[in-house]
Design an enzyme around this catalytic site. Structure first.
Site, PDB file in Angstrom:
ATOM      1  N   ASN A  17      28.961  41.711  39.122  1.00  0.00           N
ATOM      2  CA  ASN A  17      30.818  42.066  39.051  1.00  0.00           C
ATOM      3  C   ASN A  17      31.455  41.006  38.427  1.00  0.00           C
ATOM      4  OD1 ASN A  17      30.294  44.672  40.183  1.00  0.00           O
ATOM      5  ND2 ASN A  17      29.815  43.703  42.014  1.00  0.00           N
ATOM      6  N   ARG A  24      38.914  42.522  38.005  1.00  0.00           N
ATOM      7  CA  ARG A  24      38.500  42.659  39.376  1.00  0.00           C
ATOM      8  C   ARG A  24      39.265  41.801  40.489  1.00  0.00           C
ATOM      9  NH1 ARG A  24      33.247  39.550  41.616  1.00  0.00           N
ATOM     10  NH2 ARG A  24      33.181  40.671  43.914  1.00  0.00           N
ATOM     11  N   TYR A  29      40.266  36.258  42.441  1.00  0.00           N
ATOM     12  CA  TYR A  29      39.550  35.817  41.535  1.00  0.00           C
ATOM     13  C   TYR A  29      40.174  35.405  40.256  1.00  0.00           C
ATOM     14  CZ  TYR A  29      35.916  37.903  44.328  1.00  0.00           C
ATOM     15  OH  TYR A  29      35.034  37.983  45.371  1.00  0.00           O
ATOM     16  N   ASN A  80      26.853  30.891  40.249  1.00  0.00           N
ATOM     17  CA  ASN A  80      27.660  31.855  41.130  1.00  0.00           C
ATOM     18  C   ASN A  80      26.919  33.033  41.323  1.00  0.00           C
ATOM     19  OD1 ASN A  80      29.284  33.280  42.650  1.00  0.00           O
ATOM     20  ND2 ASN A  80      31.260  32.925  41.424  1.00  0.00           N
ATOM     21  N   HIS A 106      31.550  29.272  44.133  1.00  0.00           N
ATOM     22  CA  HIS A 106      32.217  30.604  44.320  1.00  0.00           C
ATOM     23  C   HIS A 106      33.850  30.256  43.788  1.00  0.00           C
ATOM     24  CE1 HIS A 106      28.710  31.992  46.381  1.00  0.00           C
ATOM     25  NE2 HIS A 106      28.522  31.028  46.824  1.00  0.00           N
ATOM     26  N   ARG A 113      36.914  34.392  54.270  1.00  0.00           N
ATOM     27  CA  ARG A 113      36.682  35.822  53.980  1.00  0.00           C
ATOM     28  C   ARG A 113      35.954  36.651  55.188  1.00  0.00           C
ATOM     29  NH1 ARG A 113      35.549  36.834  48.017  1.00  0.00           N
ATOM     30  NH2 ARG A 113      36.195  38.922  48.632  1.00  0.00           N
TER      31      ARG A 113
END
Ligand code: DQA
Length: 149
Positions: A17, A24, A29, A80, A106, A113
């Site tokens: 992804n 996204r 991000y 990542n 990351h 999160r």
């Protein structure tokens, strides 16, 4: 580039992804595409005498194979693993093949999160981890690899 810098090869691996960066969850991000990020990283690396290869896949097996193929060919790895961070014993085992600096990156702070993101299968075998600093994390990882060689 400092005259003392020996040429290095580094592989940057991005997991599932992350090819959708820009589209996204941009609030999380950022709005840069992976292509833009990779181009800028290649230029940044070049200035530090690092030849950079950037690889992305949505498939766990492809990521494992890329890590295996890099054995003996690179001086550092930046990874990542995206969602596979939290699940992949296979990626962890593949990383154990390497005796070079491996930096886990990351974009988001995975510890801020959902709880399922708090555990990384990779951090126990990585040299270090950078989380929550956005794209800057990749630059910091390359700088660290430069300084470790
Ligand atoms: C991520 C964090 C992961 O939890 C998530 O699945 C991703 C991206 C990050 O860069 O913040 O795909 O690795």
């Amino acid at each position: 580039m400092k005259p003392s810098h020996k040429p290095l090869k580094v592989l940057v691996i991005n997991g599932p992804n992350l090819n959708m960066l820009g589209k996204r969850e941009p609030e999380l991000y950022g709005s840069d595409t992976l292509e833009d990020i990779s181009k800028r990283l290649v230029a940044f690396a070049k200035d530090m005498a690092i030849t950079l290869e950037c690889f992305q896949s949505n498939y766990e097996g492809a990521l494992v194979e890329k890590i295996q193929e890099a054995m003996g060919h690179v001086d550092g790895l930046v990874i990542n693993p995206a969602a596979y961070t939290h699940t992949s014993v296979a990626i962890r085992d593949a990383l154990l093949l390497h005796k070079i600096p491996v930096i886990e990156v990351h974009l988001s702070n995975i510890y801020k999160r959902e709880e399922f993101r708090h555990h990384s299968m990779v951090s126990g075998v990585a040299t270090g981890q950078i989380a929550g600093l956005g794209v800057q994390g990749y630059y910091l990882a390359l700088t660290a690899i430069r300084n470790m060689n």
